[in-house]
Scaffold this motif. Structure first.
Motif, short mmCIF file in Angstrom:
data_model
loop_
_atom_site.label_atom_id
_atom_site.label_comp_id
_atom_site.label_asym_id
_atom_site.label_seq_id
_atom_site.Cartn_x
_atom_site.Cartn_y
_atom_site.Cartn_z
N ARG A 45 0.81 -1.44 -0.24
CA ARG A 45 -0.08 -0.09 -0.07
C ARG A 45 1.41 1.72 -0.18
NH1 ARG A 45 -3.35 -3.70 -1.33
NH2 ARG A 45 -4.48 -5.36 0.05
N LEU A 46 2.18 0.70 0.28
CA LEU A 46 2.58 2.60 0.04
C LEU A 46 3.39 2.78 -1.36
CD1 LEU A 46 4.29 2.13 4.03
CD2 LEU A 46 2.34 3.33 3.11
N PRO A 47 3.73 4.12 -2.27
CA PRO A 47 5.16 3.63 -2.85
C PRO A 47 5.96 3.82 -2.64
CG PRO A 47 4.83 5.84 -1.41
CD PRO A 47 3.59 4.96 -1.04
N PRO A 48 7.04 2.78 -2.82
CA PRO A 48 8.52 2.43 -3.04
C PRO A 48 9.22 3.22 -2.21
CG PRO A 48 8.25 2.12 -5.56
CD PRO A 48 6.62 2.68 -4.82
N THR A 49 10.33 3.18 -1.71
CA THR A 49 11.09 3.80 -0.52
C THR A 49 12.56 3.67 -0.82
OG1 THR A 49 9.53 3.91 0.87
CG2 THR A 49 11.64 5.22 1.21
N VAL A 50 13.38 5.14 -1.70
CA VAL A 50 14.81 5.03 -2.15
C VAL A 50 15.55 5.19 -1.14
CG1 VAL A 50 16.93 5.08 -3.38
CG2 VAL A 50 14.35 4.50 -4.06
N TYR A 51 16.47 3.69 -0.15
CA TYR A 51 17.80 3.80 0.67
C TYR A 51 18.87 4.18 0.71
CZ TYR A 51 13.44 3.20 4.17
OH TYR A 51 13.19 3.32 4.66
N PHE A 52 19.57 5.00 0.61
CA PHE A 52 21.04 5.43 0.48
C PHE A 52 21.78 5.24 1.87
CE2 PHE A 52 18.53 8.33 -1.86
CZ PHE A 52 19.19 8.42 -3.63
N PRO A 53 22.84 4.68 1.52
CA PRO A 53 24.25 4.31 2.38
C PRO A 53 24.50 5.74 2.83
CG PRO A 53 24.54 3.02 0.18
CD PRO A 53 23.02 4.29 -0.52
N LYS A 54 24.33 6.27 4.42
CA LYS A 54 24.48 7.14 4.60
C LYS A 54 25.93 8.01 3.84
CE LYS A 54 22.67 6.89 8.91
NZ LYS A 54 22.39 6.26 10.66
N LYS A 74 9.41 -1.96 10.53
CA LYS A 74 11.40 -2.37 10.62
C LYS A 74 11.84 -1.68 11.69
CE LYS A 74 9.71 1.36 8.13
NZ LYS A 74 8.17 0.97 7.46
N GLY A 75 11.17 -1.28 12.43
CA GLY A 75 12.00 -0.95 13.98
C GLY A 75 11.86 0.37 14.47
N THR A 76 12.80 0.81 14.98
CA THR A 76 13.10 2.38 15.61
C THR A 76 13.35 3.62 14.54
OG1 THR A 76 12.55 1.93 17.67
CG2 THR A 76 13.16 4.17 17.53
N ALA A 77 12.90 4.51 13.87
CA ALA A 77 13.27 5.34 12.80
C ALA A 77 13.72 6.93 13.78
CB ALA A 77 12.33 6.02 11.92
N SER A 78 15.25 7.21 13.93
CA SER A 78 15.58 8.45 13.58
C SER A 78 15.23 9.24 13.01
CB SER A 78 17.70 7.84 14.01
OG SER A 78 17.01 7.18 14.88
N TYR A 79 15.51 10.16 13.13
CA TYR A 79 15.42 11.55 11.71
C TYR A 79 16.26 12.99 12.09
CZ TYR A 79 10.65 9.81 11.60
OH TYR A 79 9.93 8.86 11.00
N ASN A 90 12.18 20.25 8.26
CA ASN A 90 12.88 19.59 9.92
C ASN A 90 12.69 18.37 9.87
OD1 ASN A 90 13.02 21.84 11.33
ND2 ASN A 90 11.61 21.91 11.25
N ARG A 91 12.89 16.94 10.07
CA ARG A 91 12.77 15.94 10.16
C ARG A 91 12.60 15.02 8.72
NH1 ARG A 91 8.15 16.31 15.27
NH2 ARG A 91 10.02 16.83 16.49
N GLY A 92 13.16 15.91 7.69
CA GLY A 92 13.36 15.14 6.29
C GLY A 92 13.66 13.84 5.81
N LEU A 110 19.39 5.49 4.69
CA LEU A 110 19.09 6.89 4.92
C LEU A 110 17.97 7.14 3.68
CD1 LEU A 110 20.02 9.91 6.80
CD2 LEU A 110 19.50 9.91 4.11
N ALA A 111 16.60 7.42 4.19
CA ALA A 111 15.87 7.60 3.16
C ALA A 111 15.48 9.28 3.60
CB ALA A 111 14.53 6.43 3.16
N PHE A 112 14.62 9.70 2.43
CA PHE A 112 14.66 11.17 2.14
C PHE A 112 12.58 11.14 2.51
CE2 PHE A 112 18.38 11.77 0.46
CZ PHE A 112 19.18 13.04 1.63
N ARG A 113 12.46 12.20 2.82
CA ARG A 113 10.75 12.10 3.04
C ARG A 113 10.72 13.05 1.13
NH1 ARG A 113 9.96 16.51 7.02
NH2 ARG A 113 9.72 18.16 5.64
#
Length: 515
Positions: A45-54, A74-79, A90-92, A110-113
């Protein structure tokens, strides 16, 4: 382990796959990240989310240490705050430092809003979403066809627990917190345990909500709109500071989830699940509940609406009157002619009290007066119909005969006067004048077509109010009509035939002796 996105199973899914080739994230023309090791997460139900190595992120980031959210998958998200051209989002951006098994493949990434990374480019081609399956089966069929037959919320949560167990979900405990509209009760907490198929319900007060135990609980976190919680009790023990986790661990719980149950009015109620299986919940387990949660929420909302309507009607109209309105007495003219003793109790010297005490203190004392009178009237099987300024109008229906109704009203009046006197201090002295009359009254709805009042209309109500006024002048705390006094074995002062304002005939009256 990264799994393939090519699946059509009808389960809730989280699938992570590597993106071959270069992937870039942009905000307009500003580069945020460039990587050949990016990964994409597909979640039902969610759009694909791209995650980048920090280390491949070039955007200016600033940590947000005081905020985090919890995903049951997925667990606890830090922002992190993202700075772009002098503007701070903020918290982008977010990441999962200690991901749950379902999110391990993006742990530390890391993923971006979407409003931050307004464009993501992949030189290997467009990133296509995975087609989500339709979750159906016995659980959904039961929710659509049978769950509504439950007569109480306790029966519904018990049936829900049994159905989840039948679906192969190792749930050992379910709790549901539903907020209420009640002046003293904050909500209802229902707890089901698989062992014994036992359901217990509690009614936490508003004071309970201020306790450290509640403030530092998953209930508070979810109700505050901060998202769901997932705690694998055998991993990441330092990630959470919820004391209840230790208690649950001692009970054999291995996995715990709290998720929101939003109602249509925007209030966020809470559903929690606990498992005692060595491996806890699977993604498919939680996905099934997650996908069905909106319907589960609506089923409980029906019970909550009925309960809230009853509470509000009882709070504003009284128990008997509220039951009549809820039972359909809602049209102008609806009502009955009944025999009843009518009590009208007026706080004395209220204008002077407000002047001497000040508005805030006076209101506290006025509420104390209303609380004393209401409790005593209820204890004597009467019902407060309304507060009129600084006065109380109450009714004692003659369900057990005229004498009993008069006795209950007179006993109430005496105890109210005595109780107020016992609570008086040198600074605040509360006293009242009470009038009591008996007769037939119309007990029902009056008013305009759009604004109704459920009240009593009849000479007995008018006489009771006028007798109370007379008591202020005569110095008697309780003044009753002659036919009420004739039913009682009390010492009375004969006050004679009184001419009362707006009463056509004189009324023989008696006051309770002051000595």
């Amino acid at each position: 382990m990264i799994t393939s996105a090519q699946t059509t199973a009808n389960d809730y899914q989280i699938v992570v796959e590597p993106l071959t080739g270069e992937v870039t994230a942009w905000h307009g023309d500003v580069l945020l990240a460039r990587s050949e090791r990016a990964r994409v997460m597909h979640e039902t139900r969610l759009p694909p989310t791209v995650y980048f190595p920090k280390e491949d992120v070039v955007a200016e980031l600033d940590a947000e240490p005081d905020f985090k959210t919890f995903c049951p998958f997925k667990g606890t998200a830090s922002y992190k705050h993202v700075s772009i051209g002098g503007e701070i989002y903020n918290r982008g951006a977010w990441s999962y430092p200690y991901a749950l098994p379902e999110g391990k493949d993006v742990e530390g990434y890391l993923a971006f809003r979407q409003d931050v990374a307004t464009r993501v480019e992949h030189n290997g081609g467009p990133i296509e979403p995975v087609i989500s399956g339709n979750i159906s089966g016995p659980m959904v069929d039961w929710l659509l066809r049978e769950a509504w037959l439950a007569k109480t919320p306790e029966a519904l949560i018990a049936a829900l627990g049994q159905k989840l167990v039948e679906e192969g979900i190792a749930v050992s405990r379910i709790s549901i917190l539903i907020w209420s509209l009640h002046p003293m009760i904050a909500g209802r907490l229902f707890v089901w345990k698989r062992d014994g198929n036992e359901v217990k319900s509690h009614a936490p007060s508003y004071d309970n909500l201020e306790s450290p135990q509640f403030k530092n609980s998953p209930f508070q976190h979810v109700a505050d709109g901060l998202g769901g919680i997932r705690q694998k009790l055998d991993t990441n023990p330092d990630e959470f500071n919820f004391p209840i986790m230790e208690d649950l661990k001692e009970e054999g719980v291995t996995d715990y989830v709290a998720m929101p149950l939003p109602f249509s009015d925007g209030r966020i109620n809470v559903l929690t699940l606990a498992s005692d299986h060595p491996n806890g919940f699977t993604t498919a387990n939680l996905g099934l509940v997650f996908e069905c949660s909106a319907l589960i929420s609506r089923l409980f909302e029906v019970f909550a609406l009925t309960s809230n309507a009853t509470s509000l009607l009882e709070t504003y109209l009284g128990k008997r009157t509220g039951a009549r309105v809820l039972g359909g007495k809602i049209r102008r003219g609806d009502g009955d002619v009944i025999d009843a003793a009518i009590l009208f109790c007026d706080l004395r010297h209220s204008t002077r009290l407000e002047t001497e005490l000040g508005r805030d203190v006076y209101l506290e004392e006025l509420n104390r007066f209303f609380e004393v009178t209401t409790d005593i009237i209820n204890d004597h099987d009467g019902e407060v119909l309304k507060f009129i300024g600084d006065a109380v109008l109450a009714i004692f229906p003659a369900n057990k005969g005229r004498q009993e109704a008069c006795r209950q009203a007179l006993e109430s009046a005496k105890v109210i006067s005595e109780e107020l006197a016992s609570r008086s201090t040198d600074q605040v002295a509360l006293a009242c004048a009470t009038g009591i009359a008996y007769g037939d009254v119309t007990y029902g709805n009056v008013g305009s077509r759009e604004r109704l009042d459920f009240t009593v209309i009849g000479s007995a109500a008018n006489i009771a109010a006028r007798l109370g006024d007379y008591g202020k002048k005569s110095g008697h705390s309780v003044v009753v009509a002659g036919d009420v006094a004739s039913e009682m074995n009390f010492r009375f002062d004969a006050l004679g035939a009184l001419e009362l304002h707006n009463v056509s005939e004189t009324v023989e009256a008696y006051g309770i002796a002051t000595s």
